[in-house]
Design a protein around this motif. Structure first.
Motif, PDB file in Angstrom:
ATOM      1  N   GLY A   3      47.680 -17.204 104.048  1.00 43.76           N
ATOM      2  CA  GLY A   3      47.079 -16.388 103.564  1.00 43.76           C
ATOM      3  C   GLY A   3      46.467 -15.031 104.173  1.00 43.76           C
ATOM      4  O   GLY A   3      46.527 -13.953 103.302  1.00 43.76           O
ATOM      5  N   ARG A   4      46.137 -14.979 105.321  1.00 44.60           N
ATOM      6  CA  ARG A   4      45.577 -13.822 105.960  1.00 44.60           C
ATOM      7  C   ARG A   4      46.856 -12.758 105.964  1.00 44.60           C
ATOM      8  O   ARG A   4      47.025 -11.596 105.503  1.00 44.60           O
ATOM      9  CB  ARG A   4      45.093 -14.007 107.320  1.00 44.60           C
ATOM     10  N   ASP A   5      47.993 -13.196 106.437  1.00 44.50           N
ATOM     11  CA  ASP A   5      49.057 -12.409 106.794  1.00 44.50           C
ATOM     12  C   ASP A   5      49.971 -11.833 105.509  1.00 44.50           C
ATOM     13  O   ASP A   5      50.113 -10.571 105.184  1.00 44.50           O
ATOM     14  CB  ASP A   5      50.381 -13.178 107.330  1.00 44.50           C
ATOM     15  N   LEU A   6      49.583 -12.513 104.298  1.00 44.58           N
ATOM     16  CA  LEU A   6      50.106 -12.232 103.025  1.00 44.58           C
ATOM     17  C   LEU A   6      49.322 -11.023 102.477  1.00 44.58           C
ATOM     18  O   LEU A   6      49.635 -10.107 101.936  1.00 44.58           O
ATOM     19  CB  LEU A   6      50.115 -13.452 102.020  1.00 44.58           C
ATOM     20  N   ALA A   7      47.917 -11.045 102.702  1.00 44.09           N
ATOM     21  CA  ALA A   7      47.148 -10.269 102.122  1.00 44.09           C
ATOM     22  C   ALA A   7      47.253  -8.778 103.085  1.00 44.09           C
ATOM     23  O   ALA A   7      46.888  -7.890 102.609  1.00 44.09           O
ATOM     24  CB  ALA A   7      45.601 -10.727 102.570  1.00 44.09           C
TER      25      ALA A   7
END
Length: 248
Positions: A182-186
């Protein structure tokens, strides 16, 4: 620790990241198509797979990402397009989110979210590795319960998968179980294309490509009707054309 890679062609660089449980040979059709389109193509084997070193440890998301970063930096690549498949999308996403060496990102049939299949497969791989790999590769190419790939090529892929480190084969599944993209995608802020077969029997579209595309701002999602998980193999001309159109 040494990674095997092929570096062919001239032009803007493209780095191909294969997924579990295969090797850079997965990309045979794309290497030729991309070179003919005027690209420099780097296709490598992730640690534990293909002709790369097979250490006992290091089959986790962070280490795979560092391996990719070391390869790109070691070759002096700048403005590279990352083209990844399945579990290889995980390190491609993390690296692209943090690096200034990447210009575009292509995620083919991304396998980046935790899935109950990972635990099921990890239990099976310890005593029935070859049988499991055979079943996995059937799922990779299945459309409506039938193989979309000739059996000779599927058996060739099975040999590639069987030659991987058994430890790597099992540990990569543990990494899949604990994935948290999630964090990297954002954080992704570069042009991103997601491509997936609508008949993916390995990881359904709604849990894979659709979910990833929704998490990445201004990304593009293209789905292929009647294509399976391994669409770069079974629909290689169409898949490569879509990717090249995006890269240009």
């Amino acid at each position: 620790m040494s990674l095997f890679y092929e570096d062919v062609g001239d032009g803007p660089p493209v780095v191909l990241v294969h997924g579990w449980p295969l090797s850079h040979r997965f990309w045979e059709a794309q290497v030729g198509a991309f070179v003919e389109a005027g690209r420099r193509v780097v296709a490598y084997d992730r640690r534990g797979f293909g002709r790369s070193d097979k250490p006992w440890t290091g089959y986790d998301h962070a280490t795979f990402t560092r391996d990719l970063a070391a390869l790109v930096a070691g070759l002096g690549l700048k403005g590279a397009a990352l083209v990844a498949f399945a579990t290889g999308c995980a390190e491609a996403i993390s690296y692209a989110a943090a690096s200034d060496r990447v210009s575009r990102l292509v995620l083919g049939s991304p396998v980046v979210y935790p899935d109950p299949l990972a635990a099921e497969f990890r239990a099976a791989v310890r005593g029935h590795r070859i049988h499991l790999l055979d079943d996995v590769l059937l799922r990779f190419v299945a459309v409506h319960g039938h193989s979309a790939l000739d059996e000779q090529t599927r058996l060739y892929l099975l040999r590639l998968a069987a030659d991987a480190s058994p430890k790597a084969t099992a540990d990569c599944l543990a990494a899949w179980e604990s994935a948290g993209p999630g964090r990297d995608l954002a954080r992704l802020s570069l042009p991103t294309l997601v491509v997936q077969g609508e008949q993916d029997a390995f990881v359904p579209l709604e849990y894979s490509g659709l979910r990833v595309a929704r998490a990445v701002a201004d990304s593009i999602l293209i789905t292929l009707p009647d294509a399976p998980h391994a669409a770069p193999l079974t629909h290689h001309e169409q898949w490569s054309r879509i990717v090249l159109d995006f890269l240009t």
